[in-house]
Design a protein around this motif. Sequence first.
Motif, PDB file in Angstrom:
ATOM      1  N   PHE A 194      37.850  49.432  41.579  1.00 24.67           N
ATOM      2  CA  PHE A 194      38.379  48.300  40.816  1.00 24.67           C
ATOM      3  C   PHE A 194      38.222  48.477  39.314  1.00 24.67           C
ATOM      4  CE2 PHE A 194      37.929  43.926  39.098  1.00 24.67           C
ATOM      5  CZ  PHE A 194      39.209  43.470  39.375  1.00 24.67           C
ATOM      6  N   VAL A 195      37.198  49.216  38.873  1.00 22.89           N
ATOM      7  CA  VAL A 195      36.997  49.392  37.425  1.00 22.89           C
ATOM      8  C   VAL A 195      38.199  50.051  36.762  1.00 22.89           C
ATOM      9  CG1 VAL A 195      34.486  49.407  37.563  1.00 22.89           C
ATOM     10  CG2 VAL A 195      35.725  51.574  37.613  1.00 22.89           C
ATOM     11  N   LEU A 196      38.955  50.843  37.502  1.00 26.72           N
ATOM     12  CA  LEU A 196      40.154  51.465  36.922  1.00 26.72           C
ATOM     13  C   LEU A 196      41.180  50.406  36.542  1.00 26.72           C
ATOM     14  CD1 LEU A 196      40.565  54.599  39.221  1.00 26.72           C
ATOM     15  CD2 LEU A 196      39.551  54.460  36.929  1.00 26.72           C
ATOM     16  N   ALA A 197      41.349  49.397  37.394  1.00 23.84           N
ATOM     17  CA  ALA A 197      42.267  48.302  37.080  1.00 23.84           C
ATOM     18  C   ALA A 197      41.762  47.508  35.877  1.00 23.84           C
ATOM     19  CB  ALA A 197      42.439  47.389  38.293  1.00 23.84           C
TER      20      ALA A 197
ATOM     21  N   SER B 204      31.823  26.481  32.105  1.00 20.69           N
ATOM     22  CA  SER B 204      32.743  25.676  32.942  1.00 20.69           C
ATOM     23  C   SER B 204      33.881  26.549  33.445  1.00 20.69           C
ATOM     24  CB  SER B 204      33.293  24.479  32.163  1.00 20.69           C
ATOM     25  OG  SER B 204      32.239  23.625  31.782  1.00 20.69           O
ATOM     26  N   ALA B 205      33.530  27.751  33.896  1.00 24.42           N
ATOM     27  CA  ALA B 205      34.517  28.752  34.301  1.00 24.42           C
ATOM     28  C   ALA B 205      34.608  28.883  35.813  1.00 24.42           C
ATOM     29  CB  ALA B 205      34.150  30.117  33.706  1.00 24.42           C
ATOM     30  N   SER B 206      35.789  29.255  36.269  1.00 21.47           N
ATOM     31  CA  SER B 206      35.981  29.649  37.658  1.00 21.47           C
ATOM     32  C   SER B 206      35.730  31.158  37.744  1.00 21.47           C
ATOM     33  CB  SER B 206      37.402  29.310  38.120  1.00 21.47           C
ATOM     34  OG  SER B 206      38.378  29.885  37.265  1.00 21.47           O
ATOM     35  N   VAL B 207      35.426  31.630  38.952  1.00 22.26           N
ATOM     36  CA  VAL B 207      35.138  33.049  39.176  1.00 22.26           C
ATOM     37  C   VAL B 207      36.241  33.647  40.044  1.00 22.26           C
ATOM     38  CG1 VAL B 207      33.524  34.688  40.232  1.00 22.26           C
ATOM     39  CG2 VAL B 207      32.658  32.764  38.881  1.00 22.26           C
ATOM     40  N   HIS B 208      36.690  34.842  39.647  1.00 17.39           N
ATOM     41  CA  HIS B 208      37.788  35.543  40.319  1.00 17.39           C
ATOM     42  C   HIS B 208      37.322  36.959  40.613  1.00 17.39           C
ATOM     43  CE1 HIS B 208      40.520  32.269  39.171  1.00 17.39           C
ATOM     44  NE2 HIS B 208      39.622  32.123  38.219  1.00 17.39           N
ATOM     45  N   LEU B 209      37.567  37.412  41.848  1.00 19.78           N
ATOM     46  CA  LEU B 209      37.097  38.737  42.211  1.00 19.78           C
ATOM     47  C   LEU B 209      37.876  39.305  43.390  1.00 19.78           C
ATOM     48  CD1 LEU B 209      35.165  37.723  44.797  1.00 19.78           C
ATOM     49  CD2 LEU B 209      33.623  37.283  42.933  1.00 19.78           C
ATOM     50  N   PRO B 210      37.889  40.643  43.461  1.00 24.80           N
ATOM     51  CA  PRO B 210      38.387  41.259  44.688  1.00 24.80           C
ATOM     52  C   PRO B 210      37.274  41.158  45.728  1.00 24.80           C
ATOM     53  CG  PRO B 210      37.594  42.951  43.208  1.00 24.80           C
ATOM     54  CD  PRO B 210      37.441  41.621  42.489  1.00 24.80           C
TER      55      PRO B 210
ATOM     56  N   THR C  69      46.752  36.386  47.622  1.00 19.33           N
ATOM     57  CA  THR C  69      47.224  37.764  47.570  1.00 19.33           C
ATOM     58  C   THR C  69      47.656  38.005  46.136  1.00 19.33           C
ATOM     59  OG1 THR C  69      47.960  37.682  49.858  1.00 19.33           O
ATOM     60  CG2 THR C  69      48.930  39.399  48.468  1.00 19.33           C
ATOM     61  N   GLY C  70      47.109  39.035  45.523  1.00 15.98           N
ATOM     62  CA  GLY C  70      47.454  39.313  44.138  1.00 15.98           C
ATOM     63  C   GLY C  70      46.434  40.207  43.474  1.00 15.98           C
ATOM     64  N   ASP C  71      46.531  40.275  42.168  1.00 14.17           N
ATOM     65  CA  ASP C  71      45.720  41.162  41.335  1.00 14.17           C
ATOM     66  C   ASP C  71      44.585  40.361  40.697  1.00 14.17           C
ATOM     67  OD1 ASP C  71      44.688  42.905  39.435  1.00 14.17           O
ATOM     68  OD2 ASP C  71      46.608  43.261  38.437  1.00 14.17           O
TER      69      ASP C  71
ATOM     70  N   ILE D 182      30.701  26.255  41.845  1.00 15.39           N
ATOM     71  CA  ILE D 182      31.544  27.144  41.045  1.00 15.39           C
ATOM     72  C   ILE D 182      32.808  27.469  41.839  1.00 15.39           C
ATOM     73  CG2 ILE D 182      31.695  29.394  39.872  1.00 15.39           C
ATOM     74  CD1 ILE D 182      29.515  27.540  38.675  1.00 15.39           C
ATOM     75  N   PRO D 183      33.992  27.182  41.290  1.00 14.54           N
ATOM     76  CA  PRO D 183      35.239  27.539  41.988  1.00 14.54           C
ATOM     77  C   PRO D 183      35.384  29.069  42.047  1.00 14.54           C
ATOM     78  CG  PRO D 183      35.656  25.956  40.219  1.00 14.54           C
ATOM     79  CD  PRO D 183      34.257  26.438  40.065  1.00 14.54           C
ATOM     80  N   VAL D 184      35.690  29.584  43.228  1.00 14.13           N
ATOM     81  CA  VAL D 184      35.812  31.027  43.448  1.00 14.13           C
ATOM     82  C   VAL D 184      37.160  31.334  44.082  1.00 14.13           C
ATOM     83  CG1 VAL D 184      34.887  33.019  44.714  1.00 14.13           C
ATOM     84  CG2 VAL D 184      33.324  31.336  43.734  1.00 14.13           C
ATOM     85  N   THR D 185      37.835  32.358  43.550  1.00 12.05           N
ATOM     86  CA  THR D 185      39.069  32.860  44.142  1.00 12.05           C
ATOM     87  C   THR D 185      38.871  34.327  44.471  1.00 12.05           C
ATOM     88  OG1 THR D 185      40.414  31.316  42.855  1.00 12.05           O
ATOM     89  CG2 THR D 185      41.554  33.184  43.838  1.00 12.05           C
ATOM     90  N   VAL D 186      39.156  34.697  45.721  1.00 11.00           N
ATOM     91  CA  VAL D 186      39.090  36.084  46.160  1.00 11.00           C
ATOM     92  C   VAL D 186      40.517  36.602  46.304  1.00 11.00           C
ATOM     93  CG1 VAL D 186      38.364  37.670  47.995  1.00 11.00           C
ATOM     94  CG2 VAL D 186      36.880  35.759  47.342  1.00 11.00           C
ATOM     95  N   TYR D 187      40.760  37.769  45.729  1.00  5.86           N
ATOM     96  CA  TYR D 187      42.092  38.365  45.696  1.00  5.86           C
ATOM     97  C   TYR D 187      42.161  39.557  46.637  1.00  5.86           C
ATOM     98  CZ  TYR D 187      42.720  35.631  41.462  1.00  5.86           C
ATOM     99  OH  TYR D 187      42.816  34.588  40.569  1.00  5.86           O
ATOM    100  N   ASP D 188      43.193  39.561  47.458  1.00  3.83           N
ATOM    101  CA  ASP D 188      43.527  40.719  48.279  1.00  3.83           C
ATOM    102  C   ASP D 188      44.822  41.289  47.729  1.00  3.83           C
ATOM    103  OD1 ASP D 188      41.449  40.845  50.237  1.00  3.83           O
ATOM    104  OD2 ASP D 188      42.318  39.086  51.207  1.00  3.83           O
TER     105      ASP D 188
END
Length: 159
Positions: A36-39, A118-124, A8-10, A151-157
Motif C-alpha cells: 500500500f505504501v506505493l499507492a 474530529s477526523a474519520s479513519v480510512h484504510l485498506p 469498494t475503492g481506493d 471514531i468513524p472508520v471506512t475500510v476500502y477494498d
Amino acid sequence: MVEIRWVTGDATSPSAEGPKVIAHICNDRGGWGRGFVLAVSRRWPEPEAAYRRWYRDRGGNDFGLGATQLVQVAPELWVANMIGQHGIKTSRSTGPPIRYDAVRLCLRHLAAQAGRLSASVHLPRIGVGLAGGCWEQIESLITGELVGRGIPVTVYDMP
C-alpha cells in the motif's frame, strides 16, 4: 452506534467530508517500497519522507513497534504511518511479521489523534498483505480501538 463502513475503492481517495486520516501498517526496519505504501507515495511524497526521517533518527524519537506518526498531506487530510510489523517476510521467515499488540497500540494512538482532529479513519485491510496477518483479528482491533471509541472508520477494498 458507529460501525465500520465498507466500500469498494481506493483508500488514498477517502470518500467522506471533513478531516480524514488514511492509516496503514509500516515495518520497524525502515523499509518502504512494497504494498500500500506505493499507492501512498504516488499521491504524496511527505509520508515516505517523514517515515524515513523517523527511522533514520530513531535513536532520539519514539520509532518502534506500536508507534504512530501522523503526516499532514492536505488541509484536512493526514496519513498515519503505524509501526505494526516486525521486519519483512522473507523465504526464511518462520511466521508473519504482523505484531497484533503493536497494531493495538498504533490504533489506540490513532484513536486519540483522530479524536483530537474530529477526523474519520480510512484504510485498506491493513496488516493482511505483506504483514501476513489475519483480517478477523485486525478487524477486532479496529472495532475495539477505533469504532468502540466513536471514531468513524471506512475500510476500502480494491475493485
